[in-house]
Design a protein around this motif. Structure first.
Motif, short mmCIF file in Angstrom:
data_model
loop_
_atom_site.label_atom_id
_atom_site.label_comp_id
_atom_site.label_asym_id
_atom_site.label_seq_id
_atom_site.Cartn_x
_atom_site.Cartn_y
_atom_site.Cartn_z
N ASP A 59 0.48 -1.15 0.16
CA ASP A 59 -0.02 -0.02 -0.02
C ASP A 59 0.97 1.13 -0.01
OD1 ASP A 59 -2.36 1.74 0.09
OD2 ASP A 59 -2.61 1.48 2.32
N ARG A 61 0.12 3.93 1.22
CA ARG A 61 -0.20 4.69 2.61
C ARG A 61 0.52 3.83 3.58
NH1 ARG A 61 -4.49 4.95 -0.79
NH2 ARG A 61 -5.07 7.26 -1.36
N GLN A 62 1.48 3.34 3.88
CA GLN A 62 2.12 2.41 4.72
C GLN A 62 2.72 3.55 5.84
OE1 GLN A 62 5.03 0.20 3.19
NE2 GLN A 62 6.31 1.60 2.86
N ARG A 63 2.85 2.91 6.90
CA ARG A 63 3.01 3.89 7.90
C ARG A 63 4.71 3.91 8.29
NH1 ARG A 63 -0.78 5.14 12.43
NH2 ARG A 63 -2.81 4.78 11.47
N PHE A 64 5.41 5.01 8.55
CA PHE A 64 6.77 4.85 8.72
C PHE A 64 6.97 5.23 10.27
CE2 PHE A 64 6.66 5.74 4.40
CZ PHE A 64 7.63 5.12 3.77
N PRO A 65 8.17 4.55 10.89
CA PRO A 65 8.31 4.58 12.28
C PRO A 65 8.56 6.39 12.55
CG PRO A 65 9.83 3.14 11.36
CD PRO A 65 8.91 3.69 10.17
N VAL A 66 8.41 6.68 13.68
CA VAL A 66 8.61 8.10 14.17
C VAL A 66 10.01 8.59 13.98
CG1 VAL A 66 8.21 9.91 16.04
CG2 VAL A 66 6.68 8.12 15.44
N TYR A 68 12.16 7.91 11.76
CA TYR A 68 12.57 8.37 10.71
C TYR A 68 12.52 9.80 10.48
CZ TYR A 68 12.50 9.21 5.68
OH TYR A 68 12.36 9.67 4.27
N TYR A 69 11.21 10.23 11.02
CA TYR A 69 10.96 11.76 10.89
C TYR A 69 11.86 12.43 11.97
CZ TYR A 69 6.88 10.17 8.42
OH TYR A 69 5.91 9.46 7.59
#
Length: 130
Positions: A59, A61-66, A68-69
């Protein structure tokens, strides 16, 4: 009916008003003209996402770990630090002794704050990637 008179105190704002009109009109006109000049023939392959020569998996719209940001924000902070240091170095090389002392102290304080922040995020574990 007489035309409205522009008061002299408002004449200083006229260039700003003209600039705002141009800043809005130019992109709108360019996008409008481009819509008619460019070819438009979308198909399934052109509309599919494409990145790095590899077909996408999963997908979009997969989530990335915080983390990374946080790492990305830290990179931006250290980039901005480099932008602030360059003018100091240029001015430092061309000034007298009093100004050089003030600039040196200012740089030491700036780097102390940045290093203290770096140590804080290191102790918090924000720099651990996995």
């Amino acid at each position: 009916m007489p035309s409205p008179e522009i008061k002299p105190e408002y004449l200083g704002y006229l260039p700003i008003f003209i600039f705002m009109i141009i800043a809005v009109l130019v992109p709108v006109i360019v996008l409008f003209i481009g819509r008619f000049l460019r070819p438009s023939n979308p198909d399934k392959i052109k509309l599919s996402p494409y990145e790095c020569g590899i077909d996408p998996e999963g997908d979009a719209r997969q989530r990335f770990p915080v983390r990374y940001y946080i790492i990305a924000l830290l990179f931006v902070v250290f980039d901005i630090e480099a932008v602030f240091v360059f003018p100091w170095v240029v001015i430092y090389a061309s000034q007298n002794a009093d100004v050089m002392t003030f600039l040196f102290v200012e740089m030491v304080v700036f780097f102390a704050i940045v290093i203290a922040g770096f140590i804080y995020i290191w102790k918090k574990g924000a720099l651990k990637w996995v």
